[in-house]
Design a protein around this motif. Structure first.
Motif, short mmCIF file in Angstrom:
data_model
loop_
_atom_site.label_atom_id
_atom_site.label_comp_id
_atom_site.label_asym_id
_atom_site.label_seq_id
_atom_site.Cartn_x
_atom_site.Cartn_y
_atom_site.Cartn_z
N LEU A 58 58.02 -49.35 -5.65
CA LEU A 58 59.17 -49.44 -4.75
C LEU A 58 59.07 -48.45 -3.60
CD1 LEU A 58 62.11 -49.90 -7.28
CD2 LEU A 58 61.12 -51.62 -5.77
N LEU A 59 58.58 -47.25 -3.88
CA LEU A 59 58.41 -46.25 -2.82
C LEU A 59 57.38 -46.69 -1.80
CD1 LEU A 59 58.56 -42.87 -4.74
CD2 LEU A 59 60.19 -43.70 -3.06
N THR A 60 56.23 -47.15 -2.28
CA THR A 60 55.21 -47.59 -1.33
C THR A 60 55.61 -48.90 -0.64
OG1 THR A 60 53.96 -48.63 -3.11
CG2 THR A 60 53.32 -46.40 -2.47
N GLY A 61 56.35 -49.74 -1.34
CA GLY A 61 56.83 -50.97 -0.72
C GLY A 61 57.88 -50.74 0.34
N SER A 62 58.64 -49.66 0.20
CA SER A 62 59.65 -49.36 1.21
C SER A 62 59.03 -48.90 2.53
CB SER A 62 60.63 -48.31 0.69
OG SER A 62 59.98 -47.06 0.56
N MET A 63 57.76 -48.50 2.48
CA MET A 63 57.08 -48.09 3.70
C MET A 63 56.86 -49.26 4.66
SD MET A 63 54.39 -45.40 2.01
CE MET A 63 53.45 -45.22 3.49
N PHE A 64 56.98 -50.49 4.17
CA PHE A 64 56.88 -51.67 5.03
C PHE A 64 58.08 -51.76 5.98
CE2 PHE A 64 54.29 -53.33 1.44
CZ PHE A 64 53.12 -53.52 2.16
N PHE A 65 59.19 -51.17 5.61
CA PHE A 65 60.43 -51.34 6.36
C PHE A 65 60.87 -50.10 7.13
CE2 PHE A 65 60.53 -53.92 2.47
CZ PHE A 65 60.48 -55.18 3.06
N LEU A 66 60.24 -48.97 6.90
CA LEU A 66 60.67 -47.71 7.51
C LEU A 66 59.59 -47.16 8.43
CD1 LEU A 66 62.06 -46.14 4.23
CD2 LEU A 66 63.39 -47.22 6.03
N SER A 67 60.01 -46.39 9.43
CA SER A 67 59.04 -45.75 10.31
C SER A 67 58.52 -44.47 9.65
CB SER A 67 59.66 -45.44 11.67
OG SER A 67 60.67 -44.48 11.54
N ALA B 15 49.73 -37.19 24.40
CA ALA B 15 50.34 -35.90 24.74
C ALA B 15 51.81 -35.92 24.35
CB ALA B 15 50.16 -35.57 26.21
N ALA B 16 52.04 -36.34 23.12
CA ALA B 16 53.40 -36.51 22.61
C ALA B 16 53.69 -35.47 21.54
CB ALA B 16 53.57 -37.91 22.03
N GLU B 17 54.97 -35.30 21.30
CA GLU B 17 55.42 -34.45 20.21
C GLU B 17 55.69 -35.34 19.00
OE1 GLU B 17 59.05 -31.52 19.82
OE2 GLU B 17 57.98 -31.27 21.72
N ILE B 18 55.15 -34.95 17.84
CA ILE B 18 55.27 -35.79 16.65
C ILE B 18 56.29 -35.20 15.69
CG2 ILE B 18 53.36 -34.69 15.45
CD1 ILE B 18 52.68 -37.52 14.38
N ALA B 19 57.09 -36.08 15.12
CA ALA B 19 58.05 -35.69 14.08
C ALA B 19 57.90 -36.68 12.93
CB ALA B 19 59.47 -35.72 14.63
N TYR B 20 57.37 -36.18 11.82
CA TYR B 20 57.19 -37.05 10.66
C TYR B 20 58.55 -37.33 10.02
CZ TYR B 20 52.21 -36.30 11.02
OH TYR B 20 50.92 -36.27 11.47
N GLN B 21 58.73 -38.56 9.55
CA GLN B 21 59.97 -39.00 8.93
C GLN B 21 59.86 -38.84 7.40
OE1 GLN B 21 62.51 -40.05 10.96
NE2 GLN B 21 61.19 -39.67 12.73
N ILE B 22 60.95 -39.06 6.72
CA ILE B 22 61.01 -38.94 5.25
C ILE B 22 59.99 -39.87 4.54
CG2 ILE B 22 62.51 -39.34 3.23
CD1 ILE B 22 63.13 -36.78 4.67
N PRO B 23 59.76 -41.10 5.00
CA PRO B 23 58.78 -41.95 4.29
C PRO B 23 57.36 -41.40 4.24
CG PRO B 23 60.18 -43.30 5.66
CD PRO B 23 60.50 -41.88 6.00
#
Length: 149
Positions: A15-24, A109-117
């Motif tokens: 379910l956790l890895t499957g939710s990565m299909f829907f989240l950034s 040349a962007a600033e990256i912010a990793y999300q919870i997923p």
């Protein structure tokens, strides 16, 4: 015995890895636009600008392997091997997300912010390890029962 604890661990992992299909997975911000790193690539304004086939394949494989492993409860050694394979795939998925995020941030040349997923493959890795331990305990219990007879 599908109602074992390792089945719960593997289901939550799927379910956790499957939710990565829907989240950034990450948000990249430049002066002009904002990009989202999804499992299928880099998206800007609703359209896909840079496809990432390798990440899509890894996320799909980790989800499928976790889900299929649940139903192999009668073949415990195969279940352990598939869990080990899945752990390798999860490490690869985490590395691929980090690599794609940092490389794309450098290029744009962007600033990256990793999300919870971004943490989901790591949690799935821990759950898969716990499933391996539980499967091993079941295998040891079955072997000890065979010795008693």
């Amino acid at each position: 015995m599908i109602q074992r604890i390792q089945s719960i661990f593997l289901l939550v992992s799927a379910l956790l890895t499957g939710s990565m299909f829907f989240l950034s997975l990450a948000k990249l911000t430049t002066d002009e636009t904002t990009y989202l790193l999804l499992y299928r690539g880099l998206e800007s304004g609703g359209e896909l600008s840079t496809p990432t086939l390798a990440l899509a394949i890894l996320v799909t494989l980790t989800t499928l392997v976790s889900f299929i492993t649940i139903f192999l409860y009668k073949k415990r050694m195969l279940q352990i091997r598939l869990c080990g394979l899945n752990m390798g795939l999860l490490v690869g998925t985490t590395g691929m997300i980090y690599f794609l995020g940092t490389q794309t941030a450098k290029e744009l040349a962007a600033e990256i912010a990793y999300q919870i997923p971004m943490v989901f493959p790591i949690v799935a890795l821990i759950l898969t390890f716990l499933a391996i331990r539980s499967i091993g305990k079941d295998e040891a219990l079955i072997k000890s029962m065979d010795r008693i007879r």
